[in-house]
Design an enzyme around this catalytic site. Sequence first.
Site, PDB file in Angstrom:
ATOM      1  N   ASN A  90      -3.147  -7.332  -8.490  1.00  0.00           N
ATOM      2  CA  ASN A  90      -3.070  -8.381  -7.785  1.00  0.00           C
ATOM      3  C   ASN A  90      -3.912  -8.280  -6.424  1.00  0.00           C
ATOM      4  O   ASN A  90      -4.885  -9.029  -6.097  1.00  0.00           O
ATOM      5  CB  ASN A  90      -1.655  -8.963  -7.324  1.00  0.00           C
ATOM      6  N   GLU A 115       6.816  -8.724 -12.888  1.00  0.00           N
ATOM      7  CA  GLU A 115       6.160  -8.016 -13.788  1.00  0.00           C
ATOM      8  C   GLU A 115       7.237  -7.436 -14.722  1.00  0.00           C
ATOM      9  O   GLU A 115       6.886  -6.374 -15.264  1.00  0.00           O
ATOM     10  CB  GLU A 115       5.175  -6.940 -13.063  1.00  0.00           C
ATOM     11  N   ASP A 117       8.838  -2.528 -16.840  1.00  0.00           N
ATOM     12  CA  ASP A 117       8.284  -2.795 -15.750  1.00  0.00           C
ATOM     13  C   ASP A 117       6.750  -2.477 -15.644  1.00  0.00           C
ATOM     14  O   ASP A 117       6.389  -1.025 -15.875  1.00  0.00           O
ATOM     15  CB  ASP A 117       8.765  -2.240 -14.313  1.00  0.00           C
ATOM     16  N   ASP A 175      -2.168 -12.920 -13.142  1.00  0.00           N
ATOM     17  CA  ASP A 175      -1.518 -13.865 -14.261  1.00  0.00           C
ATOM     18  C   ASP A 175      -2.170 -13.651 -15.736  1.00  0.00           C
ATOM     19  O   ASP A 175      -1.304 -13.619 -16.547  1.00  0.00           O
ATOM     20  CB  ASP A 175      -1.736 -15.557 -14.029  1.00  0.00           C
TER      21      ASP A 175
END
Length: 594
Positions: free
Chosen positions: A478, A513, A470, A487
């Site tokens: 973000n 993620e 993770d 991205d």
Amino acid sequence: MPRLVLRHPKSLFAPLLTGSVYFVAASVALLASRFEGGLAFIWGANAFLMAELLTSRSAYWPRAILACAIASALATGLFGMGAMAAIPMALINVCESLIVAVICRHHLGDRAVTGSVRPLVVFILALCGVADVITGLAAASVAALLSPVGFAASWLQWYTGHALGGLICTPILLILLQGEFGRWMRDTPRAVKIEVSVLLGFFSLVTAHVFYWASYPMLFAPLLPMVLIAFRGGHMGAAASIIILAIIGGTATLSGVGPLMMIPVPIGERVQALQFYLALSFLLSMPVAAELNGRRRLFLMLQESESRFRAIAEHSGDVVLDISVEGVIGYASPSALEQIGCAPDLLVGQAAADLVDPRDRASVIASHHKALAQPGAAHKVEFRPLQSLSDLDWCEMVSRAVVDGHGQPSGVVGMIRDISRHKARQRALQQVAARDSLTGADSRRAFLDKLDAEMLRVANGAQSSLLLIDIDHFKSVNDRYGHVAGDRVLSGFVERLRPGLRGGDSIGRLGGEEFAILFVDSDIHRSSMSCERLRARLAMPIEFNDNAEAIAITFSGGLVELDGHATRSAMLEAADKALYRAKHSGRNCLRLAA
């Protein structure tokens, strides 16, 4: 089985004509065959009404029945047992015809009675087994009251006269009313007409000899030419021979000559014997003609079907194979040369399975056996052809069993088509579906499939490990830099890790993620070291735009060594628990599953 085009007479004169014909037939029978003063020994009038009902729509039935009932009453009143018997006998006569018509229409619909054996049997049972038995009781009761003949003798006279008259006359009248004589004259080749005419002439001479000139009873002599006529002329020839036999035999018997005169009984019983003889002749020739007619139609249908099959097979781009029960090719269409690269003549006699790659041969043989076991269904199988015969990658064969007259499979017809392009597109779609479009890592489904396959290897003794990853604090990336930057970080993350994996290892994106890595042939200790090397590859920040801005990222991981006796869910759950402990241990670290 041939079907009737039912008539529907709309003219006001149609019932009048029907009644007139019935009146003439009934009057002649009463005048010529009331030998004992009771019922007529010969009765063909009801045969005419039966033929009228069987060849017309039910809407016309009431008018035809009423006309014939009036005609029957007049004939009985004038030439039969008198006015007292007129109405009862009229009702009984029309009931006989109506019972036969209702039974035949219910069981046969609009199928022709003379078309094949089964409708003919239904008609015979309806007439002799039901109608004449029931109406004979009523007619015998009337005759016993109004004539000198007793009940039992009257019932026998009714039954023999009506049953035999119906058997002999009704099929002939049906043929005439259906217009079959005109069709036979129009459609039959001239040579066959001449042959049948010669046979009928010969039959007439034989019959005349038997009834007028023979010194010995030779009633068997006309039967052989009658059967021959049925073979060559069908039911039209059989009907013509019955008419000739009835005319010559009836004229001779009523004139007091012929082999039946040797029987020392009254004229009425001789007439009954003649009718039995005619009925037996009918039962010999008409079923034979009906069966031959059915076989002739079946043969024509098979010819048409064969022609269509050949036309389709010879002009189809697909390869059509006719395969025996044993799996041997009996026919190959011309397209085999183009599709398979082998001339059709060379394929004939070979085992169909020999055209198939050995890897797929078992499935093709199984499909062949399944088609034979389930003749009513089509069966598909995909296979790779033998490379020495064809350049095709993949083919599809659709097979269906061919059954014989007893419903048993006699072979299989298979259609083979090239599906190489379809398979190529399928593989391309599978490859697209197997990759995450953003990062290029394996998709969740593709990775889990690999995990399942690896767990089978582990169950057989291999050692492998599963790592769940993770990305730390990815939500803040973000929120701060936007989803475009996020991205770019995700795809850059995979780009950094992929070079650190060995050839058999896999990386997959499970969602968001969250990623997973499968270390193949690596125990948990070696996998732990591999994780640290991967962590080192993220030491440099990842650029996310053209301005060379970069973001430093880390990841937390949970590592578990695969257990071949556990389930996939259990392994994922163990790795997820280890990942959870890594996140709550300060992140940017690896924890091993307990």
